[in-house]
Design a protein around this motif. Structure first.
Motif, PDB file in Angstrom:
ATOM      1  N   ASP A 274      30.455  25.761 -66.346  1.00  0.00           N
ATOM      2  CA  ASP A 274      30.833  26.437 -67.593  1.00  0.00           C
ATOM      3  C   ASP A 274      30.723  25.437 -68.746  1.00  0.00           C
ATOM      4  O   ASP A 274      31.662  25.263 -69.524  1.00  0.00           O
ATOM      5  CB  ASP A 274      32.249  26.995 -67.491  1.00  0.00           C
ATOM      6  CG  ASP A 274      32.575  28.000 -68.593  1.00  0.00           C
ATOM      7  OD1 ASP A 274      31.632  28.539 -69.201  1.00  0.00           O
ATOM      8  OD2 ASP A 274      33.765  28.245 -68.848  1.00  0.00           O
ATOM      9  N   HIS A 276      30.043  24.843 -71.852  1.00  0.00           N
ATOM     10  CA  HIS A 276      29.918  25.165 -73.268  1.00  0.00           C
ATOM     11  C   HIS A 276      30.702  24.118 -74.061  1.00  0.00           C
ATOM     12  O   HIS A 276      31.562  23.412 -73.500  1.00  0.00           O
ATOM     13  CB  HIS A 276      30.409  26.588 -73.558  1.00  0.00           C
ATOM     14  CG  HIS A 276      31.848  26.823 -73.240  1.00  0.00           C
ATOM     15  ND1 HIS A 276      32.870  26.433 -74.091  1.00  0.00           N
ATOM     16  CD2 HIS A 276      32.454  27.414 -72.188  1.00  0.00           C
ATOM     17  CE1 HIS A 276      34.030  26.777 -73.582  1.00  0.00           C
ATOM     18  NE2 HIS A 276      33.815  27.363 -72.414  1.00  0.00           N
ATOM     19  N   ASN A 279      34.470  23.302 -73.706  1.00  0.00           N
ATOM     20  CA  ASN A 279      34.946  22.559 -72.545  1.00  0.00           C
ATOM     21  C   ASN A 279      34.617  21.072 -72.649  1.00  0.00           C
ATOM     22  O   ASN A 279      34.563  20.359 -71.639  1.00  0.00           O
ATOM     23  CB  ASN A 279      34.363  23.139 -71.253  1.00  0.00           C
ATOM     24  CG  ASN A 279      35.159  24.327 -70.759  1.00  0.00           C
ATOM     25  OD1 ASN A 279      36.337  24.467 -71.075  1.00  0.00           O
ATOM     26  ND2 ASN A 279      34.525  25.195 -69.992  1.00  0.00           N
ATOM     27  N   ASP A 291      37.960  20.964 -67.734  1.00  0.00           N
ATOM     28  CA  ASP A 291      37.933  22.269 -67.053  1.00  0.00           C
ATOM     29  C   ASP A 291      36.803  22.356 -66.025  1.00  0.00           C
ATOM     30  O   ASP A 291      35.834  23.102 -66.198  1.00  0.00           O
ATOM     31  CB  ASP A 291      37.834  23.410 -68.069  1.00  0.00           C
ATOM     32  CG  ASP A 291      39.145  23.639 -68.798  1.00  0.00           C
ATOM     33  OD1 ASP A 291      40.163  23.064 -68.383  1.00  0.00           O
ATOM     34  OD2 ASP A 291      39.149  24.391 -69.784  1.00  0.00           O
ATOM     35  N   ASP A 294      35.191  25.613 -62.388  1.00  0.00           N
ATOM     36  CA  ASP A 294      33.989  26.371 -62.033  1.00  0.00           C
ATOM     37  C   ASP A 294      32.933  25.518 -61.345  1.00  0.00           C
ATOM     38  O   ASP A 294      31.837  26.011 -61.049  1.00  0.00           O
ATOM     39  CB  ASP A 294      33.369  26.991 -63.292  1.00  0.00           C
ATOM     40  CG  ASP A 294      34.181  28.164 -63.842  1.00  0.00           C
ATOM     41  OD1 ASP A 294      34.258  29.192 -63.156  1.00  0.00           O
ATOM     42  OD2 ASP A 294      34.742  28.031 -64.942  1.00  0.00           O
ATOM     43  N   ASP A 303      23.733  24.240 -65.979  1.00  0.00           N
ATOM     44  CA  ASP A 303      24.536  23.662 -67.064  1.00  0.00           C
ATOM     45  C   ASP A 303      23.797  23.689 -68.396  1.00  0.00           C
ATOM     46  O   ASP A 303      24.393  24.003 -69.435  1.00  0.00           O
ATOM     47  CB  ASP A 303      24.959  22.230 -66.712  1.00  0.00           C
ATOM     48  CG  ASP A 303      26.208  22.188 -65.844  1.00  0.00           C
ATOM     49  OD1 ASP A 303      26.879  23.227 -65.711  1.00  0.00           O
ATOM     50  OD2 ASP A 303      26.511  21.111 -65.294  1.00  0.00           O
ATOM     51  N   ARG A 306      23.798  27.195 -69.759  1.00  0.00           N
ATOM     52  CA  ARG A 306      25.090  27.563 -70.348  1.00  0.00           C
ATOM     53  C   ARG A 306      25.269  26.882 -71.703  1.00  0.00           C
ATOM     54  O   ARG A 306      25.774  27.487 -72.656  1.00  0.00           O
ATOM     55  CB  ARG A 306      26.230  27.165 -69.405  1.00  0.00           C
ATOM     56  CG  ARG A 306      27.620  27.571 -69.902  1.00  0.00           C
ATOM     57  CD  ARG A 306      27.813  29.066 -69.850  1.00  0.00           C
ATOM     58  NE  ARG A 306      29.183  29.446 -70.177  1.00  0.00           N
ATOM     59  CZ  ARG A 306      29.565  29.942 -71.352  1.00  0.00           C
ATOM     60  NH1 ARG A 306      28.684  30.100 -72.323  1.00  0.00           N
ATOM     61  NH2 ARG A 306      30.825  30.275 -71.566  1.00  0.00           N
ATOM     62  N   MET A 351      27.065  34.328 -63.032  1.00  0.00           N
ATOM     63  CA  MET A 351      28.257  34.613 -63.820  1.00  0.00           C
ATOM     64  C   MET A 351      28.845  35.977 -63.470  1.00  0.00           C
ATOM     65  O   MET A 351      30.071  36.144 -63.455  1.00  0.00           O
ATOM     66  CB  MET A 351      27.925  34.546 -65.318  1.00  0.00           C
ATOM     67  CG  MET A 351      27.696  33.134 -65.834  1.00  0.00           C
ATOM     68  SD  MET A 351      29.052  31.978 -65.439  1.00  0.00           S
ATOM     69  CE  MET A 351      30.460  32.798 -66.173  1.00  0.00           C
ATOM     70  N   TYR A 355      32.760  36.404 -62.224  1.00  0.00           N
ATOM     71  CA  TYR A 355      33.753  37.350 -62.738  1.00  0.00           C
ATOM     72  C   TYR A 355      34.209  38.321 -61.644  1.00  0.00           C
ATOM     73  O   TYR A 355      35.386  38.702 -61.600  1.00  0.00           O
ATOM     74  CB  TYR A 355      33.186  38.109 -63.931  1.00  0.00           C
ATOM     75  CG  TYR A 355      33.077  37.259 -65.177  1.00  0.00           C
ATOM     76  CD1 TYR A 355      34.195  36.642 -65.726  1.00  0.00           C
ATOM     77  CD2 TYR A 355      31.846  37.052 -65.805  1.00  0.00           C
ATOM     78  CE1 TYR A 355      34.100  35.859 -66.863  1.00  0.00           C
ATOM     79  CE2 TYR A 355      31.747  36.273 -66.944  1.00  0.00           C
ATOM     80  CZ  TYR A 355      32.866  35.673 -67.468  1.00  0.00           C
ATOM     81  OH  TYR A 355      32.768  34.896 -68.590  1.00  0.00           O
ATOM     82  N   HIS A 370      38.806  40.446 -67.604  1.00  0.00           N
ATOM     83  CA  HIS A 370      37.443  40.281 -67.075  1.00  0.00           C
ATOM     84  C   HIS A 370      36.757  41.597 -66.739  1.00  0.00           C
ATOM     85  O   HIS A 370      35.633  41.580 -66.234  1.00  0.00           O
ATOM     86  CB  HIS A 370      37.482  39.418 -65.809  1.00  0.00           C
ATOM     87  CG  HIS A 370      38.330  38.195 -65.926  1.00  0.00           C
ATOM     88  ND1 HIS A 370      38.020  37.149 -66.767  1.00  0.00           N
ATOM     89  CD2 HIS A 370      39.497  37.851 -65.322  1.00  0.00           C
ATOM     90  CE1 HIS A 370      38.955  36.219 -66.672  1.00  0.00           C
ATOM     91  NE2 HIS A 370      39.852  36.618 -65.811  1.00  0.00           N
ATOM     92  N   ASP A 373      33.171  42.063 -67.926  1.00  0.00           N
ATOM     93  CA  ASP A 373      32.245  40.941 -67.799  1.00  0.00           C
ATOM     94  C   ASP A 373      31.188  41.139 -66.719  1.00  0.00           C
ATOM     95  O   ASP A 373      30.047  40.698 -66.872  1.00  0.00           O
ATOM     96  CB  ASP A 373      33.020  39.650 -67.531  1.00  0.00           C
ATOM     97  CG  ASP A 373      33.835  39.209 -68.731  1.00  0.00           C
ATOM     98  OD1 ASP A 373      33.325  39.331 -69.858  1.00  0.00           O
ATOM     99  OD2 ASP A 373      34.979  38.761 -68.555  1.00  0.00           O
ATOM    100  N   CYS A 377      27.181  40.914 -67.573  1.00  0.00           N
ATOM    101  CA  CYS A 377      26.318  39.877 -66.991  1.00  0.00           C
ATOM    102  C   CYS A 377      25.188  40.497 -66.170  1.00  0.00           C
ATOM    103  O   CYS A 377      24.059  39.982 -66.168  1.00  0.00           O
ATOM    104  CB  CYS A 377      27.142  38.928 -66.126  1.00  0.00           C
ATOM    105  SG  CYS A 377      28.276  37.889 -67.073  1.00  0.00           S
TER     106      CYS A 377
END
Length: 386
Positions: A274, A276, A279, A291, A294, A303, A306, A351, A355, A370, A373, A377
């Motif tokens: 995750d 982004h 994070n 974090d 995940d 990665d 994302r 993803m 979820y 969620h 989601d 996705c």
């Protein structure tokens, strides 16, 4: 944007006491309970979400929480209808006595470390984590507690703490069952990172992933999910409910697509899962990736996909090009460009499965976060395949 909050109170045994009058808090995000605690007329610990209504799940509107008080408060309470039946998927920190037990554990650890905690502030609670800040005159620590499907985060931090010191939060202690005590990371979460900062994050992550290559088997032995190649396809198929799949099934050809990815020659390694900018914490001197719940062992392209998600093509292209160039330098002869192209729909499928895993592992009242989601996705995956 704000939210309107009602706290339904219970005592430490779980006995219902009634509800406080509703009040407004300045933050719209339902999982952020610091302003909820500060705004309450009595001292409370928020246990869990009861229900919420707004234009978007998890944001604004009206929200009810279950909260614990040490004793019946000396303020008027009104009757409140609430289902307090136990649930097998309820997190320990969402039960009466749960927050107190976790804080007691954290205080004992800090006492042993010679940095006893003074003020304790509850910052967040929802189905993915509960977080408290523990301040002392000389240092700050963070207590984080996660559900079982994120329990491997402590193992990741322990491995990376010695492999790439300064790049991840310092793990002070963990109890092996979802509780972690983390040292404070200075700075701010970098949600608004510009392309230059994202490029630096990507370069940092490449270095970490190359260093982690020899540790792949050790990470899997530590309990980090093994989602390499065929294992990823099996996990996705086992996790996404067939009833959720659209008529144009984005799972068709998944195994063959992943076999083609393997032919590209980019090695599997530790993936954040995750990555982004929110994070990542930065203070202008260093960047720390936070974090890691995940995290999994798999293809590193997840990665960078994302990190560039949602960016205009003109902004994402240089970041992706630099990522590909780094892997060609690290692994001569590999084809990272083709790997990225093949994995775009798989990233959305993964993803959707993440979820779906959340929804299967949390109690019903928390699923509102969620619920939309998985179809979102799956639609993205279908579009990417097309």
């Amino acid at each position: 944007m704000t939210r309107t909050v009602t706290l339904v109170l219970v005592d430490p045994t779980g006995r219902p006491l009634g509800a406080l009058p509703e009040y407004e808090v300045e933050s719209p995000w339902w999982q952020e309970v610091d302003p909820v605690v500060r705004g309450a007329p009595v001292e409370v610990s928020v246990l869990r979400l009861l229900d919420g209504h707004g234009d978007r799940p998890g944001v604004g509107g009206t929200v009810r929480y279950l909260a614990e008080v040490a004793e019946p408060p000396a303020v008027p309470l009104r009757p409140a209808a609430v289902d307090l039946a136990p649930h097998p998927l309820r997190a320990p920190y969402a039960e009466p006595g749960g927050p107190a037990a976790s804080i007691t554990w954290a205080r004992a650890v800090l006492d042993r470390l010679g940095r006893p905690a003074g003020e304790v502030t509850q910052r967040r609670t929802w189905n993915l984590s509960a977080i408290w800040r523990l301040d002392s005159p000389h240092a700050t620590a963070w207590l984080k507690q996660v559900p079982g499907f994120f329990r491997h985060e402590a193992a990741v931090l322990r491995r990376l703490g010695s492999l790439t010191p300064g790049r991840v939060p310092v793990l002070l202690a963990d109890d092996g069952d979802g509780r972690m005590l983390l040292d404070h990371v200075p700075g701010e979460d970098r949600y608004g990172a510009d392309p230059a900062e994202r490029a630096a994050i990507a370069a940092d992550q490449h270095d970490l992933q190359v260093r982690a290559l020899p540790l792949v088997d050790d990470l899997v032995a530590d309990g980090v999910p093994d989602l390499r190649g065929p294992a990823l396809a099996r996990w996705i198929r086992a996790t996404i409910p067939p009833s959720a799949l659209p008529s144009t099934n984005p799972l068709d050809g998944l195994a063959e697509r992943l076999a083609q990815v393997a032919e590209c020659g980019v090695p599997d390694t530790l993936v954040h899962g995750d990555l982004h900018p929110g994070n990542v914490r930065g203070d202008g001197v260093r960047r720390v990736v936070i974090d890691w719940g995940d995290a999994f062992v798999g293809h590193p392209a997840f990665d960078i996909l994302r990190l560039t998600e949602g960016l205009p093509a003109s902004t994402a292209a240089p970041l992706l090009g630099a990522w590909c160039a780094r892997w060609r330098d690290s692994v001569p002869g590999c084809d990272p460009e083709r790997a990225v192209a093949l994995l775009r729909p798989v990233a959305a499928l993964r993803m959707a499965a993440v979820y779906a895993m959340f929804l299967a592992g949390i109690e019903p009242s928390e699923r509102i976060y969620h619920a939309d989601d998985v179809p979102r996705c799956l639609a993205e995956a279908t579009s990417a395949v097309g």
